[in-house]
Design a protein around this motif. Structure first.
Motif, short mmCIF file in Angstrom:
data_model
loop_
_atom_site.label_atom_id
_atom_site.label_comp_id
_atom_site.label_asym_id
_atom_site.label_seq_id
_atom_site.Cartn_x
_atom_site.Cartn_y
_atom_site.Cartn_z
N HIS A 33 -3.60 -5.02 -3.24
CA HIS A 33 -3.60 -3.67 -3.23
C HIS A 33 -2.88 -2.95 -4.10
CE1 HIS A 33 -3.07 0.07 -0.80
NE2 HIS A 33 -4.28 -0.18 -0.28
N SER A 35 -0.66 -0.55 -3.49
CA SER A 35 0.60 -0.08 -3.01
C SER A 35 1.51 -1.12 -3.21
CB SER A 35 0.38 0.52 -1.65
OG SER A 35 1.52 0.26 -1.06
N TRP A 37 4.27 -1.46 -1.18
CA TRP A 37 4.71 -1.59 0.08
C TRP A 37 3.51 -2.43 0.74
CZ3 TRP A 37 2.49 -0.25 4.83
CH2 TRP A 37 3.30 -0.59 5.97
N GLN A 39 1.38 -4.40 -0.49
CA GLN A 39 1.38 -5.74 -1.30
C GLN A 39 2.42 -6.69 -0.67
OE1 GLN A 39 1.90 -5.85 -5.63
NE2 GLN A 39 0.21 -4.29 -5.73
N SER A 462 1.75 1.76 8.98
CA SER A 462 2.15 2.73 7.98
C SER A 462 3.34 2.65 7.58
CB SER A 462 1.77 4.14 8.62
OG SER A 462 0.63 4.24 9.06
N ASN A 463 3.62 3.08 6.20
CA ASN A 463 4.89 2.97 5.53
C ASN A 463 5.85 4.10 6.39
OD1 ASN A 463 7.41 2.84 4.12
ND2 ASN A 463 5.93 2.82 2.01
N ASN A 466 6.56 6.76 4.14
CA ASN A 466 5.15 7.47 3.44
C ASN A 466 3.95 7.06 4.19
OD1 ASN A 466 3.20 8.43 1.96
ND2 ASN A 466 3.41 7.27 0.21
N ASP A 469 0.80 5.58 3.21
CA ASP A 469 0.74 4.38 2.75
C ASP A 469 0.60 3.47 3.98
OD1 ASP A 469 0.81 2.49 0.71
OD2 ASP A 469 3.11 2.67 0.50
#
Length: 956
Positions: A33, A35, A37, A39, A462-463, A466, A469
């Protein structure tokens, strides 16, 4: 990032679609991915050993592949691959690397010592092959706290709830204590039988003396009361591997408690449950006091309670927890006979805990689930709106109660999961009685029916820094791996709707009466259809070189499950209709093969025809089977060929001589067309049950007899479709309507379609009225006479179809019905134990035996006694009464006690050794019956059938 499950709309073989879809394969591998985060939550570096079998093993293999986890291995029991040559684990068709397949004698061992040895063997296999994680799925040791703790101590990552959660929630007694402490509703009963037995044996003041006597170290000063002291002392004895109380002590303690409970509620039954049980194993029912005869309540209570010690022993023996040092605690609870069984899917990582909706698992028999359906807020709200639009006030009220109960159960499930620090997936199981619900237990593992939930919801992680993300997980197995690999790093996810409704049917190797049927060879299994999700252990995978189905022998070494058949829908009705279509088009054929496919087809259509929102209790299936048995019994009395012959003769006797030849030819030509599907219904009463249910609006009875509300010709075409006997070029003639019959049927359908359009009618009643009236102006007289003659010719002989509603009327089939409040009305007759047993024999007649012998009703492992060391049920010279136990047969891990069908004396026993393998129809006992059984002659059978058939003909 959104992952769509294409299996819902794609024909595929055993989940292989996932592996052949690059988009899904790439997205599952979070390492790729963009992102960083996202990953960071990849799991490709984990190397798990799968120590379970069946559909969950194959599913885990597929999900691991999707996630990029390519170095997993599997445990393979010799019972899966050696004992039965054609039962080679189908997963080996996919996993062809022998270095990743590790053989063991079995998965868990038959005794405590063997279980301990198997745990150490698994650890050794993992260490020797560099596996760093263990996936146990469901079954075997998936809920064994000792096993999980041993894995953790060995440095292995257990993909499932940790040992702390296993101990806190996995044992029924501890789980009930935790539930009470957290304000969760529990079933009234006693959960501390071992403590009570300890108090009875040593006294509350003698616990320290007991500890010294057995050289046990216990810190009594850390205990706040006598109950905690007892629990600490018992825990020390389990660690030391000694018994300070025995099963007999526990039975005596529970007998005292049972007397009190029976006296307080003499009409109630009670359930005994060994704490380590699951799936109905290790449980027994204690009959109510008032089910016994006696001059006083005290006498009835004494008789009922006297059964407790033996039932306690049965519970422990069935779970193999009767050894020295085993925790032998057994709970006794009020058995709520009208209960519905519902469960909540719970997910947590030890810090956060959440729920994912519920499942209704009430459709079960002998504690074994058969059909499971999703229960979600969204689906219930849709159902409420639909019922309100139809002005179904009572139904609306019940659905609103269900929504309220679901919300309460989900809240309590999350609270309980947090209390036991759930760090994986688990199931919060409840029983629902009216407007009340009670917590039963938490299954600290993934459930067989987990797909029902994951098809309705997905999880969005979700992050926190963010929200844009994120990644989405649709598989609960994937969620288990994520939690096991990343633990507390994993943020609490958001629950997102996926599909509005889902349903699962468990396809099992059972006979028409749902009794386990070991053995049998699957020689052909039709491919999955669009919308079908088929979870099996790889049985339906084709040969990768020839694309040919590979035969599979159902060995029966473990359980009766063959596959899990699932589908989804826009509503519960839609999901049931789709499942009905899956079942209609599923073909399973083979040698000595018996499955519950027809049962499911009939049951699903029963609900479609009566009310899909019906709320069955867990006691529904046996009365339903009894009603189906009555249909079969009545159908067995009808001679279809004789009936059709009489109808044919009546036509020929009534018509003019000039028309006889034409009628004779027409009726002869239609005999196969009409009788073939009817004969199928006689042989498959479950299919008849379903057809009667979904077609009950198409006929009725009045004082003159049967009234058709749909053209019998159209009904006949529907029957062929319902039975999956539509004409398909190239299809074997044995499995479809014959081509010449199809030509005739299509000609008749075309005639009526044209006629209805020409006459402007929309119903069969309007059509009959038009044909009985004056000639329409749009037709010539000759045309009109030709139409009337054609109508008479097409309808001739269709009177035989009346046998279907006639059987329903004769047996009172429609009395089993759904009330306005969605409860099910079960006629009292269908709850009679003798009738239930008799109808089970009608559905599956016992092997034909002479009057002086008893044959094995099924294959399996023969046990002549209740438990090792106990006296056999019968010996040579023993007299037995009807209903006395004769032996136990273990079939697919289910222990079935077989009772005497009549009274007599044992003259010889041909199988005595514990664990001997027997076959269906094998001679077990030579007996002298108390009464000689009179067998009907063929002539008497024919005479009886013709008398019943004549009664049907008189009703026309």
């Amino acid at each position: 990032m959104t992952i769509m499950n294409k299996r819902l709309t794609t024909v595929q073989h055993s989940n292989d679609y996932y592996l052949n879809n690059p988009l899904i394969h790439q997205q599952r591998q979070l390492k790729n991915h963009p992102s960083a985060w996202v990953q960071s939550f990849h799991c490709e570096d984990i190397k798990p050993l799968i120590i379970c079998r069946g559909p969950i093993r194959k599913e885990a293999m597929d999900v691991f592949d999707e996630m990029g986890i390519n170095n997993y291995g599997i445990l393979l029991s010799e019972k899966d691959s050696i004992t039965y040559t054609n039962a080679l684990a189908p997963e080996l068709r996919k996993l062809t690397d022998p270095s990743r397949v590790h053989r063991v004698p079995d998965y868990t061992g038959a005794t405590k010592e063997e279980r301990a040895a198997r745990i150490q063997q698994i650890i050794s296999i993992a260490k020797a092959n560099a596996y760093d994680a263990i996936f146990a799925g469901y079954g075997f040791m998936s809920e064994d706290a000792e096993m999980v703790e041993a894995m953790e101590q060995a440095g292995l990552n257990f993909i499932g709830p940790g040992s702390h959660t296993q101990r806190a929630a996995g044992m029924k007694d501890q789980a009930k204590r935790t539930a009470l402490e957290t304000g969760v509703s529990v079933t009234p009963g006693v959960n501390n039988a071992t403590s009570l037995a300890l108090f009875a044996k040593y006294g509350r003041e003698g616990l320290e003396t007991c500890a010294k006597e057995h050289k046990l170290t216990v810190d009594f000063t850390a205990c706040k009361d006598d109950e905690e002291k007892a629990l600490a002392l018992l825990a020390a004895s389990y660690r030391a591997g000694i018994d300070i109380i025995t099963a007999a002590d526990i039975g005596a303690a529970l007998q005292v408690e049972a007397k009190r409970m029976l006296a307080e509620k003499p009409n109630n039954r009670f359930r005994l449950k060994a704490i380590a049980g699951g799936g109905g194993k290790g449980q027994r029912i204690l009959k109510s006091a008032n089910s016994y005869t006696g001059a006083s309540l005290e006498e009835k209570v004494e008789k009922a309670a006297a059964k407790v010690p033996a039932l306690v022993l049965e519970c422990l023996i069935e779970l193999k927890t009767n050894g020295v040092g085993d925790n032998k605690n057994v709970l006794i609870e009020m058995n709520i006979d009208t209960t519905r069984h519902q469960e909540i899917q719970v997910v947590g990582n030890g810090d956060w805990c959440m729920t994912m909706g519920g499942r209704d698992c009430s459709l079960q028999m002998h504690e074994q689930k058969l059909l499971e359906v999703s229960v979600t807020e969204e689906e219930l709200q849709t159902a409420i709106a639909t019922a309100e639009a139809a002005n179904k006030t009572a139904e609306v009220q019940q659905l609103k109660k269900d929504l309220d109960i679901l919300r309460k159960m989900e809240h309590e499930g999350a609270v309980f999961g947090a209390a036991v620090k759930l760090n994986s997936v688990g199931t919060f199981e409840c029983i629902v009685d009216g407007e009340a619900h009670y917590f039963m237990e938490m299954n600290t593992r993934i459930q067989v029916e987990h797909r029902v939930t994951e098809l309705c919801y997905k999880l969005k992680f979700s992050n926190p820094e963010n929200p844009q993300d994120f990644f989405i997980a649709e598989s609960l197995v994937e969620v288990m791996v994520l939690i096991a690999r990343h633990g507390n790093r994993l943020p609490k996810p958001e629950r997102l709707p996926r599909e509005p409704a889902s349903v699962e049917a468990r396809l099992n190797a059972t006979n028409q009466a749902l009794q386990p049927h070991a053995g049998g060879m699957i020689e052909r299994w039709s491919n999955p259809i669009a919308g079908e999700i088929r979870d099996d252990q790889g049985i339906s995978m084709h040969n990768p070189d020839t694309d040919v189905f590979m035969k599979y022998h159902l060995a029966g070494a473990y359980d009766s499950n063959i596959a899990l058949l699932l589908t989804t829908g826009n509503s519960r009705l839609d999901s049931y209709q789709r499942l009905a279509e899956v079942l209609r088009r599923t073909t399973l054929r083979g040698k000595d093969l018996a499955t519950n496919l027809e049962f499911h087809y009939g049951l699903v259509n029963w609900f479609i025809g009566n009310n899909i929102n019906a709320r069955p209790s867990t006691n529904f299936i046996v009365p339903y089977l009894t009603a189906v048995g009555q249909l079969k019994e009545a159908a067995n009395q009808i001679d279809l060929n004789y009936a059709y012959g009489q109808i044919r003769n009546n036509y020929l006797n009534d018509c003019e001589a000039s028309h006889k030849a034409g009628f004779d030819q027409a009726l002869d030509r239609k005999q196969g067309l009409l009788l073939r599907p009817l004969q199928h219904f006689v042989e498959q009463p479950h299919n008849l049950s379903g057809w009667l249910s979904i077609n009950q609006q198409h006929f009725s009875f009045n004082e003159q007899g049967l009234v058709w509300h749909k053209n019998p010709i159209a009904l006949l075409a529907d029957i062929y479709h319902y039975l999956h006997m539509d004409y398909v070029a190239g299809k074997p003639a044995a499995n479809m309507i014959w081509c010449h019959d199809n030509e005739l049927l299509q000609k008749a359908l075309s005639f009526y379609n044209s006629l209805e359009q020409r006459l402007g009618v929309n119903s069969f009643a309007e059509l009959e009225a038009a044909l009985a009236g004056d000639k329409p102006d749009s037709m010539e007289q000759s045309q009109w006479q030709a139409v009337i003659a054609a109508h008479a010719g097409f309808q001739a002989g269709t009177e035989i179809l009346a046998i279907l509603p006639y059987l329903a009327k004769q047996t009172g089939f429609y009395e089993l019905s759904v009330n306005e409040d969605l409860s099910i009305h079960i006629p009292a007759a269908l709850t009679d134990g003798e009738l239930q047993a008799a109808m089970a024999k009608v559905l599956v007649p016992p092997p034909v035996a002479s009057s002086d012998e008893i044959l094995a009703a099924s294959g399996g492992m023969f046990y002549p006694r209740e438990a090792p060391g106990m006296q056999p049920f019968v010996e040579v010279g023993s007299h037995f009464n009807e209903g006395d136990p004769l032996y136990i047969v273990e079939v697919m891990k289910m222990f079935n006690k077989v009772y005497a069908p009549f009274s007599g004396t044992i003259d010889a026993i041909f199988v005595e050794t514990d664990g001997s393998i027997i076959k269906k129809g094998q001679k077990l006992f030579k007996i002298t019956p108390d009464e000689v059984v009179v067998v009907e002659t063929p002539e008497q059978v024919q005479q009886r059938m013709r008398e019943h058939t004549n009664a049907f003909l008189l009703s026309l």
